[in-house]
Design an enzyme around this catalytic site. Structure first.
Site, PDB file in Angstrom:
ATOM      1  N   GLU B  66       1.050  -1.105  -0.095  1.00  0.00           N
ATOM      2  CA  GLU B  66      -0.193  -0.043   0.145  1.00  0.00           C
ATOM      3  C   GLU B  66       0.877   1.329   0.164  1.00  0.00           C
ATOM      4  O   GLU B  66       0.531   2.116  -0.600  1.00  0.00           O
ATOM      5  CB  GLU B  66      -1.135  -0.051   1.179  1.00  0.00           C
ATOM      6  CG  GLU B  66      -2.109  -0.657   1.024  1.00  0.00           C
ATOM      7  CD  GLU B  66      -1.793  -2.385   1.452  1.00  0.00           C
ATOM      8  OE1 GLU B  66      -0.512  -2.455   1.843  1.00  0.00           O
ATOM      9  OE2 GLU B  66      -2.668  -3.259   1.200  1.00  0.00           O
ATOM     10  N   HIS B 135     -11.190  -5.439   9.502  1.00  0.00           N
ATOM     11  CA  HIS B 135     -11.743  -5.256   8.333  1.00  0.00           C
ATOM     12  C   HIS B 135     -13.387  -4.605   8.269  1.00  0.00           C
ATOM     13  O   HIS B 135     -14.070  -4.902   7.408  1.00  0.00           O
ATOM     14  CB  HIS B 135     -12.004  -6.641   7.307  1.00  0.00           C
ATOM     15  CG  HIS B 135     -10.632  -7.205   6.923  1.00  0.00           C
ATOM     16  ND1 HIS B 135      -9.776  -7.603   7.805  1.00  0.00           N
ATOM     17  CD2 HIS B 135     -10.245  -7.525   5.814  1.00  0.00           C
ATOM     18  CE1 HIS B 135      -8.748  -8.284   7.091  1.00  0.00           C
ATOM     19  NE2 HIS B 135      -9.061  -8.011   5.796  1.00  0.00           N
TER      20      HIS B 135
HETATM   21  C1  LIG Z   1      -2.200  -4.704   4.224  1.00  0.00           C
HETATM   22  C2  LIG Z   1      -3.107  -5.625   3.523  1.00  0.00           C
HETATM   23  N1  LIG Z   1      -3.301  -5.339   2.364  1.00  0.00           N
HETATM   24  C3  LIG Z   1      -4.310  -6.256   1.705  1.00  0.00           C
HETATM   25  C4  LIG Z   1      -4.783  -7.276   2.376  1.00  0.00           C
HETATM   26  C5  LIG Z   1      -6.014  -8.143   1.591  1.00  0.00           C
HETATM   27  N2  LIG Z   1      -5.137  -9.359   1.366  1.00  0.00           N
HETATM   28  C6  LIG Z   1      -5.635 -10.467   2.531  1.00  0.00           C
HETATM   29  S1  LIG Z   1      -4.601 -11.906   2.162  1.00  0.00           S
HETATM   30  C7  LIG Z   1      -4.044 -11.143   0.827  1.00  0.00           C
HETATM   31  C8  LIG Z   1      -3.040 -12.086  -0.262  1.00  0.00           C
HETATM   32  C9  LIG Z   1      -2.000 -12.335   0.594  1.00  0.00           C
HETATM   33  O1  LIG Z   1      -1.034 -13.161  -0.047  1.00  0.00           O
HETATM   34  P1  LIG Z   1      -0.039 -14.078   0.554  1.00  0.00           P
HETATM   35  O2  LIG Z   1       0.646 -13.144   1.520  1.00  0.00           O
HETATM   36  O3  LIG Z   1       0.786 -14.969  -0.452  1.00  0.00           O
HETATM   37  O4  LIG Z   1      -0.398 -15.060   1.682  1.00  0.00           O
HETATM   38  P2  LIG Z   1      -1.621 -16.167   1.166  1.00  0.00           P
HETATM   39  O5  LIG Z   1      -3.203 -15.652   1.198  1.00  0.00           O
HETATM   40  O6  LIG Z   1      -1.365 -16.779  -0.242  1.00  0.00           O
HETATM   41  O7  LIG Z   1      -1.496 -17.136   2.462  1.00  0.00           O
HETATM   42  C10 LIG Z   1      -4.530  -9.739   0.381  1.00  0.00           C
HETATM   43  C11 LIG Z   1      -4.150  -9.072  -0.639  1.00  0.00           C
HETATM   44  C12 LIG Z   1      -4.780  -7.344   3.584  1.00  0.00           C
HETATM   45  N3  LIG Z   1      -5.342  -8.309   4.448  1.00  0.00           N
HETATM   46  N4  LIG Z   1      -3.738  -6.474   4.223  1.00  0.00           N
END
Ligand SMILES: Cc1ncc(C[n+]2csc(CCOP(=O)(O)OP(=O)(O)O)c2C)c(N)n1
Ligand SMILES: [Mg+2]
Lengths: 325, 333
Positions: B66, B135
């Site tokens: 972000e 959230h």
């Molecule tokens: C700061 C923030 N940005 C965006 C999100 C939305 N979000 C939640 S999980 C995710 C993807 C995370 O990917 P990764 O770190 O690879 O973990 P995975 O879900 O694959 O276990 C996103 C974009 C969030 N929760 N927090």
């Protein structure tokens, strides 16, 4: 500690199967609207990572988790009944129904929080490690995070700080190839996240995250380094997320062919094969473990179903502790 | 396809109205770009597959960073683009607070007016089905405290389209808070690509003579429900939707309070230091002589938002809370 005894291998088998059974049950219950919320991120397919890493830890070691945290917590020793109760928003849940899936944790087993903010744990973990160091304990902190999280500023800041201060942290990147809908090659210009360790002058290794034994051996090495005061390590465990990003996700960004491949990499079946081939256990022993776990999860569901809802009058002690020194 | 005429409308969901505004502005102005996490896929739909319909280089999926992409949007805005960035959930805006508060909001002033920062930050806030503490938040009040930021809170599909277009065309940084629970509400939305809703113009969504209710975002419909049930008790409520908190349409608010003599504020953010606190201070200082009693504020409890549905419901302001506040304001409770 690194020795692979029958007992240890079977314990890991039980843990992986418990995670799988728990998550599949959560998925079913989510489908039946028994679990509030729509952001329920399941760990199915990734069981070997949490299991192998946590098997290398002591009970008093710390564990920092993510939004996909159920598996981490089970592997660290939390009870499925209180976890299911938490997911159902009940007062008997670990967080008294205040946290839910994305914030589930048990401090008594060393959990320092699941997290709704991607990357947040990467700077919390060095703090727990600093605390252990200053308090003179030899506790180690493990920090789980995803491939997507490895792009947040906190990844770079956390690794730098931990290395600069030689803190006892093991950073475990679960590379499941996606940050939500975004494949790894669309979110970072590198393939091996472990390469990034070099920037912070710490060892970085990549392991097969679907092979619990490989994960375990790597974790033992990193945990021992941390405990001896040799500083942090970055382990990248390559794995697969079988379900959608969360249970409500239609997962249209992955093809049917791609998804059909997942079960071929099942970490649980893989350990079953290893057990038989290397004589660690018989099929009937493994079957007995599975049926014990099935019963445990069934009981966990009953416990959650019968537990009371929290009282709507909020307990003020949950907002401020009210205490002082 | 024929050019849309001035009066043509189509029934669109809130998310579709936002998508239409984005698409039109991308088509009308080559300097408009979109950035955000998973925006091509788009959880709630407002940006889904937009890259297939417009120049795909201007619809960018970003890594989960972000602070990097909002900062990059500030840089792009200073140098001739009009970035519209999406924070997937308004709660994550805390991750890029420096870029918004210390950079975007202040750069024009600090440079003595040499540059402008035409940036829009879209961010869905509000309660939705046990989304829990990280959230569910409504953080608009935090940003009211920062001079240099404009704040939009569309409560319906028509305003969502019209305000977003104004926000994109505006030369200053605008925070555009959408509401998660409104994405699938629908209404007849003007199709005219030149249709806009100006920033700083409140809507009197219901006229009434007894009490003014100033309701924000998702609370507008709750305020209307409360007003309808109060009407059966013989209480006539006037409901004002500010639509933008900065700039604030003071004349519409003050005129209404001068007429009714009473004010209730309603928001989903928490009580202390909330929108209602500022509105209340404004009205008591500028319309004191017309007030017949104290201002009453309805807001969320001062606590992190709980996961449990029972606790979540107890934390959030409800239609009953609003009706109760109106009666209290009239000395009937
Ligand atoms: C700061 C923030 N940005 C965006 C999100 C939305 N979000 C939640 S999980 C995710 C993807 C995370 O990917 P990764 O770190 O690879 O973990 P995975 O879900 O694959 O276990 C996103 C974009 C969030 N929760 N927090
Ligand atoms: Mg991932």
């Amino acid at each position: 500690m690194t020795e692979l005894t029958n007992e240890l291998v079977l314990r890991m088998y039980r843990t992986m199967y418990t995670i799988r059974k728990f998550e599949e049950t959560v998925s079913e219950r989510a489908g039946m609207a028994m679990i509030p919320g729509f952001m329920i991120h399941l760990y199915v397919g990734q069981e070997a990572v949490a299991t192998g890493v946590c098997a290398a830890l002591r009970e008093d070691d710390y564990m920092v988790s993510t939004h996909r945290g159920h598996g981490h917590l089970i592997a660290k020793g939390a009870a499925p009944d209180r976890m299911m109760a938490e997911l159902q928003g009940k007062e008997t849940g670990y967080c008294r129904g205040r946290g839910g899936s994305m914030h589930i944790t048990s401090v008594e087993v060393g959990g320092l929080g699941a997290n709704g903010i991607v990357g947040a744990g990467l700077v919390i973990a060095p703090g727990a490690a600093l605390s252990a160091k200053l308090r003179g304990t030899d506790q180690v902190t493990v920090c789980f995070f995803g491939d997507g999280a490895s792009n947040q500023g906190t990844f770079h800041e956390g690794l730098n700080l931990a290395s600069l201060w030689k803190l006892p942290v093991v950073f475990v990147c679960e590379n499941n190839g996606y940050g939500f809908s975004t494949p790894q090659d669309k979110h970072q210009p590198i393939d091996r996240i472990s390469k990034r360790a070099a920037s912070y002058d710490m060892p970085g290794i990549t392991v097969d995250g679907n092979d619990v034994l490989e994960v375990y051996l790597a974790a033992c090495w990193a945990v021992e380094r941390a405990r001896k005061g040799e500083g942090p390590t970055l382990i990248e465990a390559v794995t697969l997320r079988w379900h959608g990003h969360y249970e409500d996700d239609d997962d249209e960004y992955r093809s049917a062919e791609e998804k059909a491949e997942f079960p071929k990499h099942c970490p649980i079946e893989r350990l079953e094969r290893d057990c038989i081939e290397r004589g660690w256990a018989s099929t009937s022993q493994l079957e007995r473990i599975r049926s014990e776990v099935d019963k445990e999860i069934e009981k966990a569901c009953e416990f959650a179903d019968e537990s009371p809802e929290p009282s709507p009058d909020e307990d003020p002690a949950l907002i401020f502790s009210g205490g002082d020194r | 396809m024929a050019e849309a005429t001035q009066s043509e409308t189509r029934n669109l969901a809130y998310f579709e109205a936002i998508r239409l505004a984005l698409k039109e502005e991308l088509e009308l102005d080559p300097t408009v770009i979109l950035m955000g996490e998973d925006i091509r896929y788009s959880i709630f739909g407002p940006t889904r597959d937009l890259h297939l319909e417009v120049d795909e280089r201007r619809v960018l999926d970003t890594p989960i960073t972000e602070s990097a992409f909002v900062g990059a949007a500030v840089g792009a805005a200073m140098t001739g683009l009009r970035p519209v960035v999406e924070i997937m959930f308004a709660d994550f805006i805390t991750v890029c607070m420096d870029q918004i508060i210390n950079q975007a909001a202040k750069i024009r002033f600090m440079t003595g007016g040499q540059v402008k920062v035409p940036l829009v930050v879209r961010a869905p806030g509000g309660y939705l089905n046990s989304s829990a503490a990280q959230h569910s938040q409504s953080l608009e009040a935090l940003f009211m405290h920062v001079p240099g930021l404009k704040i939009c809170l569309p409560s319906n599909p028509v305003d969502a389209k019209g305000l977003l277009k104004s926000a994109i065309r505006d030369d200053d940084p605008v925070l555009f808070f959408e509401h998660k629970a409104l994405y699938f509400s629908s209404d007849d939305v003007p199709l005219d690509p030149q249709f806009t809703v100006p920033l700083g113009q409140a809507a009197v969504v219901r006229e009434g003579s007894d009490v003014t209710v100033f309701a924000v975002s998702g609370m507008v419909s709750s305020a209307l429900s409360a007003a309808n049930s109060l009407a059966r008790e013989g209480i006539e409520v006037e409901v004002i939707d500010p639509r933008t908190l900065v700039p604030l349409d003071k004349p519409t608010l003050l005129d209404s309070v001068r007429k009714t003599g009473r004010l209730v504020t309603v928001e989903e953010g928490c009580l202390t230091g909330g929108v209602g606190a500022e509105i209340s201070a404004l009205v008591t200082s500028e319309a004191w002589d017309d007030l017949k009693g104290p201002v009453v504020r309805v807001a969320s409890r001062d606590q992190p938002i709980p996961f449990s549905p029972v606790l979540e419901a107890a934390c959030a302001p409800t239609t009953q809370d609003i009706a109760g506040a109106v009666r209290k304001c009239l000395g009937k409770a």
